[in-house]
Design a protein around this motif. Sequence first.
Motif, PDB file in Angstrom:
ATOM      1  N   SER A   1       0.845  -1.195   0.000  1.00 51.49           N
ATOM      2  CA  SER A   1       0.000   0.000   0.000  1.00 51.49           C
ATOM      3  C   SER A   1       0.874   1.236   0.000  1.00 51.49           C
ATOM      4  O   SER A   1       1.795   1.348   0.823  1.00 51.49           O
ATOM      5  CB  SER A   1      -0.920   0.022   1.222  1.00 51.49           C
ATOM      6  OG  SER A   1      -1.750  -1.119   1.261  1.00 51.49           O
TER       7      SER A   1
ATOM      8  N   HIS B   1      -1.081   7.698  -0.408  1.00 49.23           N
ATOM      9  CA  HIS B   1      -2.512   7.727  -0.681  1.00 49.23           C
ATOM     10  C   HIS B   1      -3.248   6.510  -0.132  1.00 49.23           C
ATOM     11  O   HIS B   1      -4.473   6.420  -0.267  1.00 49.23           O
ATOM     12  CB  HIS B   1      -2.767   7.806  -2.195  1.00 49.23           C
ATOM     13  CG  HIS B   1      -2.095   8.970  -2.852  1.00 49.23           C
ATOM     14  ND1 HIS B   1      -0.864   8.859  -3.482  1.00 49.23           N
ATOM     15  CD2 HIS B   1      -2.455  10.269  -2.960  1.00 49.23           C
ATOM     16  CE1 HIS B   1      -0.502  10.042  -3.956  1.00 49.23           C
ATOM     17  NE2 HIS B   1      -1.451  10.913  -3.659  1.00 49.23           N
TER      18      HIS B   1
ATOM     19  N   LEU C   1      -3.239   3.571  -1.365  1.00 46.56           N
ATOM     20  CA  LEU C   1      -3.783   2.852  -2.505  1.00 46.56           C
ATOM     21  C   LEU C   1      -2.843   1.693  -2.839  1.00 46.56           C
ATOM     22  O   LEU C   1      -1.658   1.718  -2.477  1.00 46.56           O
ATOM     23  CB  LEU C   1      -3.930   3.784  -3.708  1.00 46.56           C
ATOM     24  CG  LEU C   1      -5.064   4.818  -3.603  1.00 46.56           C
ATOM     25  CD1 LEU C   1      -5.004   5.802  -4.768  1.00 46.56           C
ATOM     26  CD2 LEU C   1      -6.425   4.131  -3.566  1.00 46.56           C
TER      27      LEU C   1
ATOM     28  N   CYS D   1      -1.988   4.701  -7.357  1.00 42.51           N
ATOM     29  CA  CYS D   1      -2.031   6.156  -7.223  1.00 42.51           C
ATOM     30  C   CYS D   1      -1.665   6.848  -8.538  1.00 42.51           C
ATOM     31  O   CYS D   1      -1.987   8.021  -8.739  1.00 42.51           O
ATOM     32  CB  CYS D   1      -1.116   6.635  -6.097  1.00 42.51           C
ATOM     33  SG  CYS D   1       0.607   6.157  -6.278  1.00 42.51           S
TER      34      CYS D   1
END
Length: 213
Positions: free
Chosen positions: A98, A102, A104, A170
């Motif tokens: 991750s 962000h 993401l 991202c």
Amino acid sequence: MTFSTQQKSVTVPSSLETEPQPIVSEEEMRQAVRTLLLGLGENPDREGLQDTPKRVVKALKFLTSGYHQSLDELLNGAVFHEDTNEMVLVRDIDLFSSCEHHILPILGRAHVAYIPDGKVIGLSKIARICEMYGRRLQVQERLTKQIADALQGLLQPKGVAVVIEATHMCMVMRGVQKPGSWTSSSAVRGVFAEDAKTRQEFMNLIRHSPSFS
């Protein structure tokens, strides 16, 4: 692809490798998710979102569970004395992490090699090391370095090489919105940094990987 020529011999601590985390209750985390839903203009009390805070907290805890693992626990004694000095390569290790900027997904594959100097590690543990560091908030450059330094510290081998190829959501889902873009990162230690022939042998082997085709 540029390889760093810096050589390090790193002893990886067996204790948790993160700073102490503030104590926050699961209920506080759920309330934070509920606040985010409100901020997005949603109604957290509608049927489809009633259990979303609980699910999000559970998912985030799983995706960052690497913070609560140590190398000692992960290895469970799977380091063995062996008289061999030929390259060991585990390639195409599926990697999920991750982005710390962000939160993401980072999706990709890792290729990890080392040249033993009297000690070898169980092959599945190499994948476990990638998984442990991947399940943290990361940047790809740090993740690559952490995997290399972990193996260097655990085995003190003649050399370690790690290449990660990943796509970052991202960049795909927001921002520049460039689907199909991949980021390559590498970390080399010992003979992989010092000897171009050894480094090239590693690169030739991983180029046969589907992720390099």
